[in-house]
Design a protein around this motif. Structure first.
Motif, PDB file in Angstrom:
ATOM      1  N   LEU A 114      49.543 -41.717   0.602  1.00  0.00           N
ATOM      2  CA  LEU A 114      48.581 -42.600  -0.041  1.00  0.00           C
ATOM      3  C   LEU A 114      48.662 -42.536  -1.560  1.00  0.00           C
ATOM      4  O   LEU A 114      48.331 -43.504  -2.248  1.00  0.00           O
ATOM      5  CB  LEU A 114      47.162 -42.242   0.422  1.00  0.00           C
ATOM      6  CG  LEU A 114      46.874 -42.426   1.923  1.00  0.00           C
ATOM      7  CD1 LEU A 114      45.440 -42.031   2.227  1.00  0.00           C
ATOM      8  CD2 LEU A 114      47.143 -43.850   2.367  1.00  0.00           C
ATOM      9  N   TRP A 115      49.089 -41.400  -2.082  1.00  0.00           N
ATOM     10  CA  TRP A 115      49.192 -41.245  -3.528  1.00  0.00           C
ATOM     11  C   TRP A 115      50.243 -42.172  -4.141  1.00  0.00           C
ATOM     12  O   TRP A 115      50.297 -42.343  -5.354  1.00  0.00           O
ATOM     13  CB  TRP A 115      49.495 -39.789  -3.879  1.00  0.00           C
ATOM     14  CG  TRP A 115      50.720 -39.247  -3.205  1.00  0.00           C
ATOM     15  CD1 TRP A 115      52.008 -39.331  -3.639  1.00  0.00           C
ATOM     16  CD2 TRP A 115      50.774 -38.542  -1.941  1.00  0.00           C
ATOM     17  NE1 TRP A 115      52.863 -38.724  -2.746  1.00  0.00           N
ATOM     18  CE2 TRP A 115      52.141 -38.231  -1.698  1.00  0.00           C
ATOM     19  CE3 TRP A 115      49.824 -38.136  -1.026  1.00  0.00           C
ATOM     20  CZ2 TRP A 115      52.548 -37.537  -0.558  1.00  0.00           C
ATOM     21  CZ3 TRP A 115      50.238 -37.455   0.105  1.00  0.00           C
ATOM     22  CH2 TRP A 115      51.586 -37.162   0.334  1.00  0.00           C
ATOM     23  N   GLU A 116      51.097 -42.777  -3.312  1.00  0.00           N
ATOM     24  CA  GLU A 116      52.114 -43.699  -3.806  1.00  0.00           C
ATOM     25  C   GLU A 116      51.591 -45.128  -3.934  1.00  0.00           C
ATOM     26  O   GLU A 116      52.262 -45.991  -4.504  1.00  0.00           O
ATOM     27  CB  GLU A 116      53.337 -43.695  -2.875  1.00  0.00           C
ATOM     28  CG  GLU A 116      54.046 -42.359  -2.774  1.00  0.00           C
ATOM     29  CD  GLU A 116      54.857 -42.030  -4.022  1.00  0.00           C
ATOM     30  OE1 GLU A 116      54.863 -42.855  -4.968  1.00  0.00           O
ATOM     31  OE2 GLU A 116      55.469 -40.948  -4.051  1.00  0.00           O
ATOM     32  N   GLY A 150      53.534 -49.720  -0.521  1.00  0.00           N
ATOM     33  CA  GLY A 150      53.293 -49.819   0.915  1.00  0.00           C
ATOM     34  C   GLY A 150      54.427 -49.272   1.756  1.00  0.00           C
ATOM     35  O   GLY A 150      54.214 -48.776   2.862  1.00  0.00           O
ATOM     36  N   HIS A 151      55.658 -49.331   1.212  1.00  0.00           N
ATOM     37  CA  HIS A 151      56.805 -48.832   1.979  1.00  0.00           C
ATOM     38  C   HIS A 151      56.719 -47.326   2.219  1.00  0.00           C
ATOM     39  O   HIS A 151      57.324 -46.804   3.152  1.00  0.00           O
ATOM     40  CB  HIS A 151      58.111 -49.183   1.271  1.00  0.00           C
ATOM     41  CG  HIS A 151      58.257 -48.601  -0.098  1.00  0.00           C
ATOM     42  ND1 HIS A 151      57.558 -49.071  -1.187  1.00  0.00           N
ATOM     43  CD2 HIS A 151      59.019 -47.578  -0.557  1.00  0.00           C
ATOM     44  CE1 HIS A 151      57.888 -48.368  -2.265  1.00  0.00           C
ATOM     45  NE2 HIS A 151      58.763 -47.452  -1.908  1.00  0.00           N
ATOM     46  N   HIS A 152      55.950 -46.629   1.393  1.00  0.00           N
ATOM     47  CA  HIS A 152      55.792 -45.184   1.599  1.00  0.00           C
ATOM     48  C   HIS A 152      54.890 -44.881   2.795  1.00  0.00           C
ATOM     49  O   HIS A 152      54.910 -43.763   3.325  1.00  0.00           O
ATOM     50  CB  HIS A 152      55.221 -44.527   0.342  1.00  0.00           C
ATOM     51  CG  HIS A 152      56.201 -44.442  -0.787  1.00  0.00           C
ATOM     52  ND1 HIS A 152      57.277 -43.592  -0.770  1.00  0.00           N
ATOM     53  CD2 HIS A 152      56.265 -45.127  -1.966  1.00  0.00           C
ATOM     54  CE1 HIS A 152      57.970 -43.737  -1.895  1.00  0.00           C
ATOM     55  NE2 HIS A 152      57.380 -44.654  -2.628  1.00  0.00           N
ATOM     56  N   GLY A 178      59.198 -43.302   8.678  1.00  0.00           N
ATOM     57  CA  GLY A 178      59.176 -42.914  10.080  1.00  0.00           C
ATOM     58  C   GLY A 178      58.746 -41.494  10.367  1.00  0.00           C
ATOM     59  O   GLY A 178      58.742 -41.079  11.519  1.00  0.00           O
ATOM     60  N   ASN A 179      58.368 -40.701   9.351  1.00  0.00           N
ATOM     61  CA  ASN A 179      57.998 -39.311   9.605  1.00  0.00           C
ATOM     62  C   ASN A 179      56.501 -39.125   9.817  1.00  0.00           C
ATOM     63  O   ASN A 179      56.023 -37.996   9.940  1.00  0.00           O
ATOM     64  CB  ASN A 179      58.466 -38.415   8.449  1.00  0.00           C
ATOM     65  CG  ASN A 179      57.964 -38.896   7.093  1.00  0.00           C
ATOM     66  OD1 ASN A 179      57.028 -39.680   7.009  1.00  0.00           O
ATOM     67  ND2 ASN A 179      58.596 -38.426   6.031  1.00  0.00           N
ATOM     68  N   LYS A 222      59.187 -50.047  15.087  1.00  0.00           N
ATOM     69  CA  LYS A 222      59.259 -49.703  13.682  1.00  0.00           C
ATOM     70  C   LYS A 222      57.844 -49.634  13.123  1.00  0.00           C
ATOM     71  O   LYS A 222      56.873 -50.021  13.788  1.00  0.00           O
ATOM     72  CB  LYS A 222      60.080 -50.750  12.927  1.00  0.00           C
ATOM     73  CG  LYS A 222      61.530 -50.863  13.374  1.00  0.00           C
ATOM     74  CD  LYS A 222      62.252 -51.946  12.593  1.00  0.00           C
ATOM     75  CE  LYS A 222      63.678 -52.147  13.103  1.00  0.00           C
ATOM     76  NZ  LYS A 222      64.517 -50.973  12.849  1.00  0.00           N
ATOM     77  N   ASN A 223      57.711 -49.137  11.903  1.00  0.00           N
ATOM     78  CA  ASN A 223      56.409 -49.069  11.247  1.00  0.00           C
ATOM     79  C   ASN A 223      56.226 -50.291  10.359  1.00  0.00           C
ATOM     80  O   ASN A 223      57.070 -50.582   9.501  1.00  0.00           O
ATOM     81  CB  ASN A 223      56.302 -47.795  10.393  1.00  0.00           C
ATOM     82  CG  ASN A 223      56.208 -46.555  11.243  1.00  0.00           C
ATOM     83  OD1 ASN A 223      55.695 -46.584  12.346  1.00  0.00           O
ATOM     84  ND2 ASN A 223      56.720 -45.440  10.741  1.00  0.00           N
ATOM     85  N   TYR A 224      55.131 -51.003  10.564  1.00  0.00           N
ATOM     86  CA  TYR A 224      54.835 -52.195   9.784  1.00  0.00           C
ATOM     87  C   TYR A 224      53.622 -51.945   8.896  1.00  0.00           C
ATOM     88  O   TYR A 224      52.566 -51.518   9.376  1.00  0.00           O
ATOM     89  CB  TYR A 224      54.529 -53.372  10.713  1.00  0.00           C
ATOM     90  CG  TYR A 224      55.703 -53.849  11.536  1.00  0.00           C
ATOM     91  CD1 TYR A 224      56.489 -54.911  11.102  1.00  0.00           C
ATOM     92  CD2 TYR A 224      56.029 -53.240  12.742  1.00  0.00           C
ATOM     93  CE1 TYR A 224      57.575 -55.365  11.851  1.00  0.00           C
ATOM     94  CE2 TYR A 224      57.104 -53.675  13.502  1.00  0.00           C
ATOM     95  CZ  TYR A 224      57.873 -54.735  13.053  1.00  0.00           C
ATOM     96  OH  TYR A 224      58.945 -55.166  13.801  1.00  0.00           O
ATOM     97  N   VAL A 225      53.779 -52.223   7.617  1.00  0.00           N
ATOM     98  CA  VAL A 225      52.674 -52.124   6.668  1.00  0.00           C
ATOM     99  C   VAL A 225      52.642 -53.412   5.860  1.00  0.00           C
ATOM    100  O   VAL A 225      53.660 -53.836   5.309  1.00  0.00           O
ATOM    101  CB  VAL A 225      52.830 -50.917   5.720  1.00  0.00           C
ATOM    102  CG1 VAL A 225      51.703 -50.894   4.690  1.00  0.00           C
ATOM    103  CG2 VAL A 225      52.832 -49.617   6.508  1.00  0.00           C
TER     104      VAL A 225
END
Length: 516
Positions: A510-512, A498-500, A504-505, A486-489
């Protein structure tokens, strides 16, 4: 894991004066860049010269494509284009009409000619680390007024997805030469951010683009990205509170210790399709792994359970197929073919190939967690003295990519993050003829099956074909799937969005990111 908040309290609203020095107002906080630390390298600022996840993540912010992906949606939507469509039932001609109000950050208009230039230079430059394999089916591009027409060699229902990726970034012909990579520092694009400063291999600062027009509703906060050699360096920066966001950087052991209720940290976990493989070099006649029997022996010795538990502390999941879980067409072909670690089966395969044990091979790997992974793989392959593995560690990411491309190793570990959410993006780039692994694997059976899948706009109709491809790959073993994660931030408590970055794509939105 506990960590300190940043010194400046989020949400400060008053202007305070102490001894003639003013503290930060809320406006100052909003203008202060959010600092991201990552171990994912930026290979090159020119989109024709890189096809790795660290570079593509940045391109989504500096450049624009004809189409793009909205958060949470697998369907491409217009960005620089007003509309796009196939103009024939054979799915070989695809046309886009451009908006007339989009400009590069230098004020030059984004035109159909610029789009044509952007795609044609990728094919012309043919950079070994570039995205040319993604566009291998492109025969020509036609530009006429506001229309861009792509002529494809064979039917390709996935073409809209391909041009929606960061590899389809549109560049200014005045800034990016047609027959070579751009050598100037910085970048000129039309995305939501501009590059205000850049130190190669070290850091890059992004500012919101004041003339941006496209699919993003609003530009965000200034961003400063620091690129670190290893995840240990990212962890040290996080502990020292010199970064606000850690992306693709903290070690698995550290991620496993983060407490869900920690008020000082925000952990975002996204459904990712980041996959890891052990690739085989079929190009060298002196490599014992050129024999399929030897490659099958390797496949029968890999213990994914130990990799996921001992090396990655259960932050990854075992992978038994080319296409990962969560993607249409996922199969368990390697589990079906090699259901468990079986040294006896492996020994039989090596004897059938006439190879004397232990069989000497070199295993190339990058630094950081990849080194721990390689050491575990070495132990597994040396089970019962079947192989003798020489590990070759390469610290610099660009050098490692070039050495893999050159065929310096008998086997090497590699990762893949998809450009778009379709099984084709795992199959064609990794096992199609001329694949990005440069490992010499080619299969007429696989190539024909790939072409068959690209004729179906309804991707559900391709499932059986993709499964047959994975079964062929399990028998041929040009690579061995190892795991997916999974992707961890991880962000400080006063940073939101950070969830943006964990989606998974593969798009870094970054603008979020915002200060609270």
């Amino acid at each position: 894991m506990k960590s300190n908040r940043l010194g400046t309290a989020a949400g400060a609203v008053a202007l305070l004066l102490i001894g003639g020095h003013q503290l930060l107002t809320s406006q100052d906080v909003q203008r202060r860049p959010i600092v991201i630390g990552t171990a994912s390298s930026l290979t090159h600022l020119d989109p024709a010269g890189a096809y790795d996840s660290g570079s593509l993540a940045l391109y989504n912010n500096v450049y624009q494509s004809l189409l793009t992906f909205e958060a949470g949606s697998p369907t491409p939507r217009p960005d620089v284009a007003k509309s796009c469509r196939f103009t024939d039932s054979a799915l070989k001609t695809y046309q886009c009409e451009l908006r007339n109000d989009v400009e590069f950050s230098n004020g030059h208009p984004v035109t159909a000619e610029a789009v044509k230039h952007s795609f044609e230079r990728i094919l012309r430059i043919r950079h070994p680390l570039g995205p040319r394999p993604l566009f291998a089916n492109l025969r020509s591009v036609e530009a006429r007024e506001s229309l861009v027409t792509f002529h494809l060699g064979t039917a390709d229902a996935t073409w809209p997805y391909k041009i929606a990726t960061a590899s389809g970034s549109i560049v200014d012909p005045a800034e990016f030469p047609f027959d070579k990579l751009r050598e100037k520092g910085g970048a000129v694009g039309s995305g939501p951010y501009t590059v205000s400063s850049y130190r190669e291999g070290k850091e890059i600062t992004l500012e919101p683009n004041p003339i941006y027009k496209g699919a993003v509703a609003r530009t965000g906060t200034p961003i400063h990205i620091r690129y670190y050699p290893t995840v240990k360096d990212v962890e040290a920066a996080w502990t020292a509170t010199t970064i606000d966001v850690a992306h693709s950087g903290l070690p698995s052991a550290t991620l496993a210790q983060i407490e869900p209720g920690d008020r000082d940290v925000r952990l975002s976990i996204g459904e990712g399709a980041y996959t890891r493989y052990l690739a085989m070099n079929l190009r060298s006649p002196r490599n014992p792994l050129k024999d399929v029997a030897a490659r099958r022996a390797v496949a029968a010795l890999v213990d994914r359970g130990r990799l996921t538990s001992e090396v990655f502390h259960h932050t990854v999941t075992p992978l038994y197929s080319l296409v990962p879980q969560g993607v249409t067409g996922h199969d368990t072909a390697f589990f079906d073919e090699y259901p468990e670690m079986d040294p006896q089966y492996a020994a039989q395969r090596l004897r059938s190939a006439g190879l004397t044990t232990p069989v000497p091979i070199t295993l190339g790997h990058h630094s950081g967690p990849a080194a721990m992974e390689a050491r575990e793989l070495k132990q597994q392959l040396e089970k019962n003295s079947l192989f003798q593995v020489e590990l070759v560690e390469v610290a610099d990411w660009n050098t490692y990519q070039k050495r893999c491309e050159r065929g310096d190793f008998d086997a090497f570990t590699t990762a893949w993050t998809p450009d778009f959410p379709d099984p084709d993006n795992f199959v064609q780039p990794l096992v199609g003829t001329g694949n990005i692994l440069h490992n010499g694997y080619a299969s007429a059976e696989v190539d024909k099956a790939i072409q068959d899948t690209q004729r179906h706009a309804d991707r559900g109709e391709t499932i059986q074909r993709f499964r047959s491809i994975q079964q062929t790959v399990a028998r041929d073993v040009p690579l061995v799937p190892l795991w997916q994660k999974k992707n961890y931030v991880v962000t400080r408590a006063n940073v939101t969005g950070g969830h943006h970055l964990a989606e998974g794509n593969g798009i870094w939105r970054l603008w979020e990111l915002k200060w609270l």
